[in-house]
Scaffold this active site. Sequence first.
Site, PDB file in Angstrom:
ATOM      1  N   GLY A 153       9.256  -4.583  -8.352  1.00 35.79           N
ATOM      2  CA  GLY A 153      10.171  -3.491  -8.688  1.00 35.79           C
ATOM      3  C   GLY A 153      11.622  -3.913  -8.544  1.00 35.79           C
ATOM      4  O   GLY A 153      11.972  -4.690  -7.652  1.00 35.79           O
ATOM      5  N   ARG A 196       8.998   4.808   2.092  1.00 35.61           N
ATOM      6  CA  ARG A 196       9.794   5.284   3.240  1.00 35.61           C
ATOM      7  C   ARG A 196      10.391   6.678   2.998  1.00 35.61           C
ATOM      8  O   ARG A 196      10.878   7.295   3.946  1.00 35.61           O
ATOM      9  CB  ARG A 196      10.895   4.276   3.575  1.00 35.61           C
ATOM     10  CG  ARG A 196      10.299   3.000   4.144  1.00 35.61           C
ATOM     11  CD  ARG A 196      11.318   2.061   4.740  1.00 35.61           C
ATOM     12  NE  ARG A 196      10.692   1.053   5.556  1.00 35.61           N
ATOM     13  CZ  ARG A 196      10.472  -0.207   5.180  1.00 35.61           C
ATOM     14  NH1 ARG A 196      10.841  -0.619   3.987  1.00 35.61           N
ATOM     15  NH2 ARG A 196       9.878  -1.057   5.997  1.00 35.61           N
ATOM     16  N   HIS A 231       4.819   1.926  -7.817  1.00 37.76           N
ATOM     17  CA  HIS A 231       3.822   0.837  -7.792  1.00 37.76           C
ATOM     18  C   HIS A 231       2.926   0.908  -9.029  1.00 37.76           C
ATOM     19  O   HIS A 231       2.592  -0.118  -9.628  1.00 37.76           O
ATOM     20  CB  HIS A 231       2.908   0.963  -6.569  1.00 37.76           C
ATOM     21  CG  HIS A 231       3.594   0.827  -5.250  1.00 37.76           C
ATOM     22  ND1 HIS A 231       3.785   1.884  -4.404  1.00 37.76           N
ATOM     23  CD2 HIS A 231       4.115  -0.259  -4.620  1.00 37.76           C
ATOM     24  CE1 HIS A 231       4.391   1.476  -3.304  1.00 37.76           C
ATOM     25  NE2 HIS A 231       4.610   0.172  -3.412  1.00 37.76           N
ATOM     26  N   SER A 253       9.948   5.517  -2.947  1.00 35.28           N
ATOM     27  CA  SER A 253       9.737   4.512  -1.904  1.00 35.28           C
ATOM     28  C   SER A 253       8.757   5.090  -0.898  1.00 35.28           C
ATOM     29  O   SER A 253       8.769   6.311  -0.642  1.00 35.28           O
ATOM     30  CB  SER A 253      11.077   4.216  -1.201  1.00 35.28           C
ATOM     31  OG  SER A 253      10.847   3.642   0.067  1.00 35.28           O
ATOM     32  N   GLN A 266       7.797  -9.475   7.864  1.00 34.29           N
ATOM     33  CA  GLN A 266       9.021  -8.996   7.208  1.00 34.29           C
ATOM     34  C   GLN A 266       9.597  -7.757   7.903  1.00 34.29           C
ATOM     35  O   GLN A 266      10.547  -7.166   7.411  1.00 34.29           O
ATOM     36  CB  GLN A 266       8.790  -8.742   5.712  1.00 34.29           C
ATOM     37  CG  GLN A 266       7.866  -7.604   5.362  1.00 34.29           C
ATOM     38  CD  GLN A 266       7.567  -7.556   3.869  1.00 34.29           C
ATOM     39  OE1 GLN A 266       6.757  -8.336   3.358  1.00 34.29           O
ATOM     40  NE2 GLN A 266       8.195  -6.666   3.135  1.00 34.29           N
ATOM     41  N   GLY A 317       0.804  -1.223   0.000  1.00 37.81           N
ATOM     42  CA  GLY A 317       0.000   0.000   0.000  1.00 37.81           C
ATOM     43  C   GLY A 317       0.830   1.262   0.000  1.00 37.81           C
ATOM     44  O   GLY A 317       2.021   1.233  -0.303  1.00 37.81           O
ATOM     45  N   ASN A 318       0.172   2.398   0.304  1.00 34.51           N
ATOM     46  CA  ASN A 318       0.790   3.728   0.221  1.00 34.51           C
ATOM     47  C   ASN A 318       1.431   3.874  -1.164  1.00 34.51           C
ATOM     48  O   ASN A 318       2.614   4.160  -1.304  1.00 34.51           O
ATOM     49  CB  ASN A 318       1.833   3.931   1.343  1.00 34.51           C
ATOM     50  CG  ASN A 318       2.326   5.361   1.381  1.00 34.51           C
ATOM     51  OD1 ASN A 318       3.505   5.614   1.310  1.00 34.51           O
ATOM     52  ND2 ASN A 318       1.423   6.301   1.458  1.00 34.51           N
TER      53      ASN A 318
END
Length: 311
Positions: free
Chosen positions: A149, A189, A37, A187, A61, A31-32
Amino acid sequence: MIKINRVSSLRSAVQAARNEKKHIGFVPTMGNLHEGHLELVRIAKSRCEFVVVSIYVNPTQFGENEDLDAYPSTPDEDARQLAELDVDVLFLPSQEVMYPGDLNSQTVVYVPKLGELYCGKNRPEHFNGVTTVVSRLFNMVAPNIAVFGMKDYQQLTIIKQMVRDLAYPVQVVGVDTVRNEQGLALSSRNGYLSELELESASELRNTLVSIAEQIEELDGRSGLNKTQIEKLRRNAKARLKRVGFEPHYVDICDQATLLAPKFEKKSASGDSPQADLNWVVLAAAVLGKARLIDNIEVNIKRKRKAVTQVS
Ligand code: PAF
């Protein structure tokens, strides 16, 4: 686009598509969603008539002190973007669906060796969590192709090995990393970075590009050897530290095995090795609250010496 939470409904939808001779494409995500993506989804759509995207933030993970609780979640915006791309099914499994029963007695899919290198050193359980959840998702979706990816280069390599080892009838497709204007790999993050950190973050990409250029330059003048590789790695880490990164690793390895490249001995005549060079430079480094990863492939085609046949 239909949203599905249950495996039985997912299987029925996929079976109905298969009955219509459609190929099933699958993009697993946490998600996000960002442009990276969406590019995976576009590739899946270009190859398959029926596309399933999953969103599941997989707890197995994440290590104990990692960002599981803080992991960004934007479900409405994700669904909107996927519907706009005309995705067929958005699969949103709950924890109970993904891991029925006790997480600690869950069967684990483990790819040895590859999973222990690089990111596996800093995140020991990470790849076991990835392969376990991807394996379960493959069994639920039963796709013809699955799209990942290339930013997560090690993850992609490990998943390809899992598919080979466990004979999954799935073609794994890797898609080029999508970057912002400064070259920073997109990303979820990146959202942890301050504005100032965001500016420094593109230095990760610049450092990798510089290593790739130096490898090519060294190769061109037959100066590529273990000592030079070590020097490149050391200098890269120092460069990253100067802009505030805490490097976890910068490694140069063979694309297929992810092991350190082998150097062929020079022949008595001083010739350089004839085999083509297919390497990848992998790096992970922490900047503020974000652990960023990136990579660059280095492909050098060697000139083959003409073989003269004398009869
Ligand atoms: O790359 C990711 O987002 C995750 O590791 C994946 C493949 C969706 C598994 O949770």
